[in-house]
Enzyme design. Sequence first.
Site, PDB file in Angstrom:
ATOM      1  N   ARG A 148     -57.077  31.952 118.331  1.00  0.00           N
ATOM      2  CA  ARG A 148     -55.425  32.258 117.837  1.00  0.00           C
ATOM      3  C   ARG A 148     -55.601  33.239 116.820  1.00  0.00           C
ATOM      4  O   ARG A 148     -54.761  34.194 116.585  1.00  0.00           O
ATOM      5  CB  ARG A 148     -54.814  30.975 117.327  1.00  0.00           C
ATOM      6  CG  ARG A 148     -53.726  30.524 118.499  1.00  0.00           C
ATOM      7  CD  ARG A 148     -53.220  29.452 117.813  1.00  0.00           C
ATOM      8  NE  ARG A 148     -53.943  28.480 116.927  1.00  0.00           N
ATOM      9  CZ  ARG A 148     -53.919  27.210 116.773  1.00  0.00           C
ATOM     10  NH1 ARG A 148     -52.863  26.707 117.163  1.00  0.00           N
ATOM     11  NH2 ARG A 148     -54.694  26.676 116.095  1.00  0.00           N
TER      12      ARG A 148
ATOM     13  N   LYS B 121     -66.536  17.260 125.109  1.00  0.00           N
ATOM     14  CA  LYS B 121     -66.021  15.883 124.888  1.00  0.00           C
ATOM     15  C   LYS B 121     -65.169  15.987 123.789  1.00  0.00           C
ATOM     16  O   LYS B 121     -65.315  16.797 122.925  1.00  0.00           O
ATOM     17  CB  LYS B 121     -67.213  14.651 124.816  1.00  0.00           C
ATOM     18  CG  LYS B 121     -67.982  14.991 123.427  1.00  0.00           C
ATOM     19  CD  LYS B 121     -68.826  13.660 123.195  1.00  0.00           C
ATOM     20  CE  LYS B 121     -68.128  12.691 122.443  1.00  0.00           C
ATOM     21  NZ  LYS B 121     -68.619  12.471 121.147  1.00  0.00           N
TER      22      LYS B 121
ATOM     23  N   HIS C 255     -73.939  16.308 124.868  1.00  0.00           N
ATOM     24  CA  HIS C 255     -75.202  17.090 124.352  1.00  0.00           C
ATOM     25  C   HIS C 255     -76.160  16.467 124.280  1.00  0.00           C
ATOM     26  O   HIS C 255     -77.304  16.636 124.260  1.00  0.00           O
ATOM     27  CB  HIS C 255     -74.606  17.750 122.884  1.00  0.00           C
ATOM     28  CG  HIS C 255     -74.925  16.714 121.656  1.00  0.00           C
ATOM     29  ND1 HIS C 255     -73.578  15.839 121.433  1.00  0.00           N
ATOM     30  CD2 HIS C 255     -75.527  16.417 120.755  1.00  0.00           C
ATOM     31  CE1 HIS C 255     -73.892  15.032 120.247  1.00  0.00           C
ATOM     32  NE2 HIS C 255     -75.059  15.439 120.252  1.00  0.00           N
TER      33      HIS C 255
ATOM     34  N   LYS D 290     -80.798  16.906 124.888  1.00  0.00           N
ATOM     35  CA  LYS D 290     -81.992  16.481 123.932  1.00  0.00           C
ATOM     36  C   LYS D 290     -83.297  16.589 124.618  1.00  0.00           C
ATOM     37  O   LYS D 290     -83.488  15.899 125.686  1.00  0.00           O
ATOM     38  CB  LYS D 290     -81.719  15.411 123.137  1.00  0.00           C
ATOM     39  CG  LYS D 290     -80.485  15.540 122.043  1.00  0.00           C
ATOM     40  CD  LYS D 290     -80.211  14.089 121.368  1.00  0.00           C
ATOM     41  CE  LYS D 290     -78.908  14.210 120.490  1.00  0.00           C
ATOM     42  NZ  LYS D 290     -79.107  14.835 119.407  1.00  0.00           N
TER      43      LYS D 290
ATOM     44  N   GLU E 206     -76.701   6.364 112.713  1.00  0.00           N
ATOM     45  CA  GLU E 206     -76.355   7.629 111.896  1.00  0.00           C
ATOM     46  C   GLU E 206     -76.168   7.195 110.454  1.00  0.00           C
ATOM     47  O   GLU E 206     -75.863   6.155 110.166  1.00  0.00           O
ATOM     48  CB  GLU E 206     -75.072   8.285 112.356  1.00  0.00           C
ATOM     49  CG  GLU E 206     -75.239   8.672 114.007  1.00  0.00           C
ATOM     50  CD  GLU E 206     -73.923   9.474 114.257  1.00  0.00           C
ATOM     51  OE1 GLU E 206     -73.923  10.821 114.174  1.00  0.00           O
ATOM     52  OE2 GLU E 206     -72.868   8.783 114.413  1.00  0.00           O
TER      53      GLU E 206
ATOM     54  N   ASP F 103     -66.170   7.444 121.163  1.00  0.00           N
ATOM     55  CA  ASP F 103     -66.941   8.533 120.444  1.00  0.00           C
ATOM     56  C   ASP F 103     -68.373   8.551 120.964  1.00  0.00           C
ATOM     57  O   ASP F 103     -69.052   9.727 121.239  1.00  0.00           O
ATOM     58  CB  ASP F 103     -66.673   8.493 119.137  1.00  0.00           C
ATOM     59  CG  ASP F 103     -67.512   9.851 118.254  1.00  0.00           C
ATOM     60  OD1 ASP F 103     -67.017  10.922 118.750  1.00  0.00           O
ATOM     61  OD2 ASP F 103     -68.280   9.671 117.575  1.00  0.00           O
TER      62      ASP F 103
ATOM     63  N   HIS G 289     -72.464   9.336 125.176  1.00  0.00           N
ATOM     64  CA  HIS G 289     -73.854   9.212 124.906  1.00  0.00           C
ATOM     65  C   HIS G 289     -74.700   8.041 125.203  1.00  0.00           C
ATOM     66  O   HIS G 289     -75.914   8.171 125.858  1.00  0.00           O
ATOM     67  CB  HIS G 289     -74.055   9.681 123.347  1.00  0.00           C
ATOM     68  CG  HIS G 289     -73.116  10.670 123.042  1.00  0.00           C
ATOM     69  ND1 HIS G 289     -73.063  12.035 123.595  1.00  0.00           N
ATOM     70  CD2 HIS G 289     -72.896  11.114 121.596  1.00  0.00           C
ATOM     71  CE1 HIS G 289     -72.352  12.796 122.991  1.00  0.00           C
ATOM     72  NE2 HIS G 289     -72.066  12.246 121.862  1.00  0.00           N
TER      73      HIS G 289
ATOM     74  N   LYS H 102     -71.979   4.510 111.888  1.00  0.00           N
ATOM     75  CA  LYS H 102     -72.154   5.497 110.997  1.00  0.00           C
ATOM     76  C   LYS H 102     -72.581   4.506 109.822  1.00  0.00           C
ATOM     77  O   LYS H 102     -72.335   3.441 109.514  1.00  0.00           O
ATOM     78  CB  LYS H 102     -70.890   5.889 110.903  1.00  0.00           C
ATOM     79  CG  LYS H 102     -70.233   6.718 112.097  1.00  0.00           C
ATOM     80  CD  LYS H 102     -70.344   8.084 112.333  1.00  0.00           C
ATOM     81  CE  LYS H 102     -69.551   8.648 113.530  1.00  0.00           C
ATOM     82  NZ  LYS H 102     -70.227   9.989 114.016  1.00  0.00           N
TER      83      LYS H 102
HETATM   84  C1  BG6 Z   1     -71.023  13.426 118.505  1.00  0.00           C
HETATM   85  C2  BG6 Z   1     -70.006  12.535 118.101  1.00  0.00           C
HETATM   86  O1  BG6 Z   1     -70.759  13.432 119.962  1.00  0.00           O
HETATM   87  O2  BG6 Z   1     -72.146  13.322 118.346  1.00  0.00           O
HETATM   88  C3  BG6 Z   1     -70.291  12.328 116.469  1.00  0.00           C
HETATM   89  O3  BG6 Z   1     -68.685  12.907 118.023  1.00  0.00           O
HETATM   90  C4  BG6 Z   1     -71.643  12.247 116.101  1.00  0.00           C
HETATM   91  O4  BG6 Z   1     -69.412  11.297 115.867  1.00  0.00           O
HETATM   92  C5  BG6 Z   1     -72.515  13.231 117.057  1.00  0.00           C
HETATM   93  O5  BG6 Z   1     -72.096  12.048 114.836  1.00  0.00           O
HETATM   94  C6  BG6 Z   1     -73.969  12.545 117.197  1.00  0.00           C
HETATM   95  O6  BG6 Z   1     -74.715  13.611 117.557  1.00  0.00           O
HETATM   96  P1  BG6 Z   1     -76.270  13.945 116.885  1.00  0.00           P
HETATM   97  O7  BG6 Z   1     -76.769  15.123 118.096  1.00  0.00           O
HETATM   98  O8  BG6 Z   1     -76.398  14.337 115.506  1.00  0.00           O
HETATM   99  O9  BG6 Z   1     -77.013  12.442 117.369  1.00  0.00           O
END
Ligand code: BG6
Length: 478
Positions: free
Chosen positions: A46, A143, A173, A177, A211, A230, A235, A326
């Site tokens: 935009r 996502k 993603h 990895k 994390e 999330d 994942h 987290k």
């Molecule tokens: C994302 C989540 O998909 O993956 C985040 O929305 C998370 O909350 C992240 O922090 C973690 O990815 P990675 O590659 O850092 O483990």
Amino acid sequence: IPVDEFDLVIFGGTGDLARRKILPGLFRRFISNQMPTGSRIIGAARSDMDTEGYRQMVREAIAEFGGEESKDLKCLERFVAQLHYIQVDAKGTAGWDELHALIRFEVINAFYFSVAPSLFGDLAERLHNYKIADDDSRVVVEKPFGRDLETAKELNAILAEHFGESQIYRIDHYLGKETVQNLMAVRFGNMLFEPLWNNHYVDHIQITVAETVGVGGRGTYYDKSGAMRDMVQNHLMQLLCLIAMESPSVFDADAVRDEKLKVIRALQPIDPHHIVRGQYDATKTEPSYREDAENPRSHTESFVALRCEIANWRWAGVPFYLRTGKKLKARSSEIIVVFKDIGHSIFPGDEKRHRNILSIQLQPNEGMQLQVTIKEPGPGGMRLIDVPLDMTFAEALGPDAEDSTDAYERLIMDVIRGNQTLFMRGDEVEAAWAWTDPLIEGWQARGDVPKLYEQGSSGPEDALMLMHREGRRWHEIK
Ligand code: BG6
């Protein structure tokens, strides 16, 4: 190996994901000579900006997020010369004719929807109506793919109006990895593990994605989502699938995804006692989850641990323990396969439990260890000890073992190659929501309040209890 020449349009090309991940990733592929000269990346958003302004934005993004490679300024200039920018109105008419004029149909074209899912329908429709996309075009979507089964179905239906399933690349993603892919190589490229990979020999499996970051900065999104939506629905479930699936007959997209889908469909509903939700508390210096999320009454979980079972012949009776959170002790993702105790010890006086444990570290350092039992060296008689057999391949492979390819760049190159193996199919995503929805609805119906946990810990006490009460323990997060 370079991919074929392409035009990649990034909707949301000025956004956070584009600046942090997509563009620096593409730059690394460019440096590695994987992106053919002549290929173009077209930022579409935009913002009122021209191509020169966009190139400058990308220079800055790469300087900030591109790592060591960004210092190669000559290369960076050649890269930005391949960038273009078009101002588009996703819900209107502005910019679409220009985009049509810019796209070349004789090369591969891909459209990355790095935008809110509420715009997927508008974008898909305009790509179709303005004849910008054709039957060979690819669309890439990020996502969160929906927030429950119903919304995921709606998104699938919207995309299906204009694109076939073989054109849709749903990103998770984690599948990009390195070690995640190595999971399949280890399982299906060796004789050693697969015969033991079942309920006769495996006691239980743990999957941890810990994390250290909080939700500061993305609280508004996160508070409506929580760790279950999330991280677990996508994942962690993908990791579970790769660990638990049957061998596909061939390593191709549909064969792999068929097997993953069977795992998700075989997941048993979870007893509420087998889930623990947590929320990080404040410290003297750090804000609490609720402060980060700017929601003083939030009941959203920043941590979840659960025990689940897969109802099939291979896994019946084997618990899978999953946890993610987290602000935990360390950034560490790993999968632990704990084999059963040996049934009988022939060594007098040896009362310790001996069990083989395969630990697979996904990040930050990739590696694999197999705990084996050996004789303690020395003259002390037949005393047994457990030692890790390090299967981290750095020594054997030398510098080749260090692959710094980021998940995103690998996945984007797969889109250009037309390889969907590491992308989620529509039915997989729906099946994953079908499993998580009742859990989330259950919390909501019961007004479940997450347990507070200390920042820098391993999560709430109850998560430890989840395993302790079954005589098991989590592998320490470190
Ligand atoms: C994302 C989540 O998909 O993956 C985040 O929305 C998370 O909350 C992240 O922090 C973690 O990815 P990675 O590659 O850092 O483990």
